[in-house]
Write a protein that holds these residues in place. Structure first.
Motif, PDB file in Angstrom:
ATOM      1  N   TYR A 187     -12.105  -3.756  -9.169  1.00  0.00           N
ATOM      2  CA  TYR A 187     -11.641  -4.203  -7.865  1.00  0.00           C
ATOM      3  C   TYR A 187     -11.027  -5.592  -7.968  1.00  0.00           C
ATOM      4  N   ILE A 188     -10.071  -5.870  -7.089  1.00  0.00           N
ATOM      5  CA  ILE A 188      -9.447  -7.193  -7.050  1.00  0.00           C
ATOM      6  C   ILE A 188      -9.233  -7.605  -5.597  1.00  0.00           C
ATOM      7  N   SER A 189      -9.389  -8.890  -5.326  1.00  0.00           N
ATOM      8  CA  SER A 189      -9.009  -9.515  -4.056  1.00  0.00           C
ATOM      9  C   SER A 189      -8.064 -10.639  -4.407  1.00  0.00           C
ATOM     10  N   VAL A 190      -6.903 -10.680  -3.740  1.00  0.00           N
ATOM     11  CA  VAL A 190      -5.893 -11.698  -4.004  1.00  0.00           C
ATOM     12  C   VAL A 190      -5.841 -12.632  -2.803  1.00  0.00           C
ATOM     13  N   TYR A 191      -5.857 -13.948  -3.066  1.00  0.00           N
ATOM     14  CA  TYR A 191      -5.871 -14.955  -2.009  1.00  0.00           C
ATOM     15  C   TYR A 191      -4.610 -15.817  -2.086  1.00  0.00           C
ATOM     16  N   GLY A 192      -3.997 -16.033  -0.934  1.00  0.00           N
ATOM     17  CA  GLY A 192      -2.806 -16.868  -0.864  1.00  0.00           C
ATOM     18  C   GLY A 192      -2.863 -17.777   0.346  1.00  0.00           C
ATOM     19  N   GLU A 193      -1.787 -18.526   0.567  1.00  0.00           N
ATOM     20  CA  GLU A 193      -1.769 -19.485   1.670  1.00  0.00           C
ATOM     21  C   GLU A 193      -1.781 -18.807   3.046  1.00  0.00           C
ATOM     22  N   ARG A 194      -1.490 -17.509   3.102  1.00  0.00           N
ATOM     23  CA  ARG A 194      -1.458 -16.789   4.385  1.00  0.00           C
ATOM     24  C   ARG A 194      -2.583 -15.784   4.544  1.00  0.00           C
ATOM     25  N   GLY A 195      -3.577 -15.831   3.689  1.00  0.00           N
ATOM     26  CA  GLY A 195      -4.697 -14.904   3.815  1.00  0.00           C
ATOM     27  C   GLY A 195      -5.020 -14.226   2.505  1.00  0.00           C
ATOM     28  N   LEU A 242       0.203 -17.882  -4.027  1.00  0.00           N
ATOM     29  CA  LEU A 242      -1.139 -17.424  -4.395  1.00  0.00           C
ATOM     30  C   LEU A 242      -1.958 -18.571  -4.979  1.00  0.00           C
ATOM     31  N   CYS A 243      -3.273 -18.527  -4.735  1.00  0.00           N
ATOM     32  CA  CYS A 243      -4.136 -19.598  -5.233  1.00  0.00           C
ATOM     33  C   CYS A 243      -5.300 -19.092  -6.078  1.00  0.00           C
ATOM     34  N   LYS A 244      -5.818 -17.901  -5.783  1.00  0.00           N
ATOM     35  CA  LYS A 244      -6.948 -17.396  -6.567  1.00  0.00           C
ATOM     36  C   LYS A 244      -7.057 -15.888  -6.409  1.00  0.00           C
ATOM     37  N   ILE A 245      -7.856 -15.301  -7.301  1.00  0.00           N
ATOM     38  CA  ILE A 245      -8.229 -13.902  -7.206  1.00  0.00           C
ATOM     39  C   ILE A 245      -9.722 -13.793  -7.477  1.00  0.00           C
ATOM     40  N   VAL A 246     -10.307 -12.724  -7.011  1.00  0.00           N
ATOM     41  CA  VAL A 246     -11.655 -12.339  -7.410  1.00  0.00           C
ATOM     42  C   VAL A 246     -11.506 -10.945  -8.005  1.00  0.00           C
ATOM     43  N   ILE A 247     -11.931 -10.790  -9.247  1.00  0.00           N
ATOM     44  CA  ILE A 247     -11.802  -9.509  -9.931  1.00  0.00           C
ATOM     45  C   ILE A 247     -13.144  -9.158 -10.542  1.00  0.00           C
ATOM     46  N   GLY A 248     -13.485  -7.879 -10.461  1.00  0.00           N
ATOM     47  CA  GLY A 248     -14.754  -7.430 -11.015  1.00  0.00           C
ATOM     48  C   GLY A 248     -14.817  -5.919 -11.025  1.00  0.00           C
ATOM     49  N   HIS A 249     -15.981  -5.404 -11.398  1.00  0.00           N
ATOM     50  CA  HIS A 249     -16.168  -3.954 -11.420  1.00  0.00           C
ATOM     51  C   HIS A 249     -17.537  -3.623 -10.858  1.00  0.00           C
ATOM     52  N   ASN A 250     -17.753  -2.311 -10.622  1.00  0.00           N
ATOM     53  CA  ASN A 250     -19.002  -1.886  -9.986  1.00  0.00           C
ATOM     54  C   ASN A 250     -20.155  -1.721 -10.969  1.00  0.00           C
ATOM     55  N   PHE A 270      -3.519 -15.851 -13.979  1.00  0.00           N
ATOM     56  CA  PHE A 270      -4.928 -16.177 -13.778  1.00  0.00           C
ATOM     57  C   PHE A 270      -5.634 -15.920 -15.110  1.00  0.00           C
ATOM     58  N   LEU A 271      -6.025 -16.979 -15.782  1.00  0.00           N
ATOM     59  CA  LEU A 271      -6.652 -16.867 -17.100  1.00  0.00           C
ATOM     60  C   LEU A 271      -8.148 -16.639 -16.944  1.00  0.00           C
ATOM     61  N   CYS A 272      -8.675 -15.724 -17.725  1.00  0.00           N
ATOM     62  CA  CYS A 272     -10.110 -15.441 -17.683  1.00  0.00           C
ATOM     63  C   CYS A 272     -10.707 -15.631 -19.070  1.00  0.00           C
ATOM     64  N   HIS A 273     -10.329 -14.784 -19.998  1.00  0.00           N
ATOM     65  CA  HIS A 273     -10.799 -14.835 -21.383  1.00  0.00           C
ATOM     66  C   HIS A 273     -12.329 -14.859 -21.461  1.00  0.00           C
ATOM     67  N   ARG A 274     -12.954 -13.967 -20.648  1.00  0.00           N
ATOM     68  CA  ARG A 274     -14.416 -13.892 -20.611  1.00  0.00           C
ATOM     69  C   ARG A 274     -14.856 -12.452 -20.374  1.00  0.00           C
ATOM     70  N   TRP A 275     -16.135 -12.237 -20.595  1.00  0.00           N
ATOM     71  CA  TRP A 275     -16.739 -10.927 -20.346  1.00  0.00           C
ATOM     72  C   TRP A 275     -17.088 -10.773 -18.873  1.00  0.00           C
ATOM     73  N   LEU A 276     -16.923  -9.559 -18.377  1.00  0.00           N
ATOM     74  CA  LEU A 276     -17.469  -9.133 -17.096  1.00  0.00           C
ATOM     75  C   LEU A 276     -18.473  -8.052 -17.475  1.00  0.00           C
ATOM     76  N   ASP A 277     -19.690  -8.471 -17.747  1.00  0.00           N
ATOM     77  CA  ASP A 277     -20.683  -7.588 -18.341  1.00  0.00           C
ATOM     78  C   ASP A 277     -22.069  -8.170 -18.094  1.00  0.00           C
ATOM     79  N   GLN A 278     -22.968  -7.332 -17.600  1.00  0.00           N
ATOM     80  CA  GLN A 278     -24.327  -7.788 -17.323  1.00  0.00           C
ATOM     81  C   GLN A 278     -25.082  -8.168 -18.594  1.00  0.00           C
ATOM     82  N   GLY A 279     -24.631  -7.675 -19.754  1.00  0.00           N
ATOM     83  CA  GLY A 279     -25.312  -7.957 -21.013  1.00  0.00           C
ATOM     84  C   GLY A 279     -24.602  -8.960 -21.898  1.00  0.00           C
TER      85      GLY A 279
END
Length: 176
Positions: free
Chosen positions: A9-17, A51-59, A85-94
């Motif tokens: 899932y992704i949420s994209v944030y900008g100056e208008r919402g 655009l200013c930020k995003i929130v990205i993740g998985h279930n 948008f640079l991440c270079h990280r794990w999205l992982d509970q472990g």
């Protein structure tokens, strides 16, 4: 094991919402989110302005749900600007900090995004290799051109002959 089978899932944030949370569906690839793969998605939304930020993740569901995310690039079809948008990280509970979602801010437009990526990779490499340079370790570099060793000793001596047998305990070889 750097890809994921979970729903992303992704949420994209900008100056208008913002877009709200959107599942990334219908990749141009047959199987999305595989290791080393670049996936492309179309996300319909009203124009958010700059655009200013995003929130990205998985279930977190499914086998092999951990995911290593390098970066997200959003191409704005109205302004024809690219937002990185640079991440270079794990999205992982472990792995990493155990988070399966990340909030990422847009890469600074004043700095070339490739330079930021290079800096992240440099930091990651140093984190993985710095143990070799701890106090008491001796480093030996093998030069394929001269077929000789250069030895860096804990007491700051440099030996161009690089004796393989020494009195300093741990010895690490690096090929250059």
């Amino acid at each position: 094991n750097a890809g994921t089978e979970a729903d992303v899932y992704i949420s994209v944030y900008g100056e208008r919402g913002d877009t709200g949370s959107r599942q990334l569906l219908r990749s141009q690839k047959q199987k999305p989110f595989l290791k080393g793969q670049t996936d492309i998605f179309a996300v319909e939304a009203v124009h958010l302005g700059q655009l200013c930020k995003i929130v990205i993740g998985h279930n977190g569901l499914g086998s092999g749900n951990g995911w290593f995310l390098d970066k997200v690039v959003i191409k704005d079809p109205v302004t024809e600007l690219d937002y990185t948008f640079l991440c270079h990280r794990w999205l992982d509970q472990g792995q990493d900090d155990g988070s399966i979602a990340r909030e990422l801010t847009v890469a600074d437009a004043s700095m070339f995004p490739g330079r930021q990526e290079l800096e992240l990779k440099r930091e990651e490499t140093w984190a993985a290799e710095k143990w070799k340079f701890q106090e008491g370790n001796t480093l030996q570099f093998y030069n394929r051109l001269t077929h000789g060793f250069i030895c860096l000793s804990p007491d700051s001596r440099v030996d161009a002959l690089g004796d393989k047998k020494n009195k300093y305990g741990k010895v690490f070889f690096m090929w250059v």
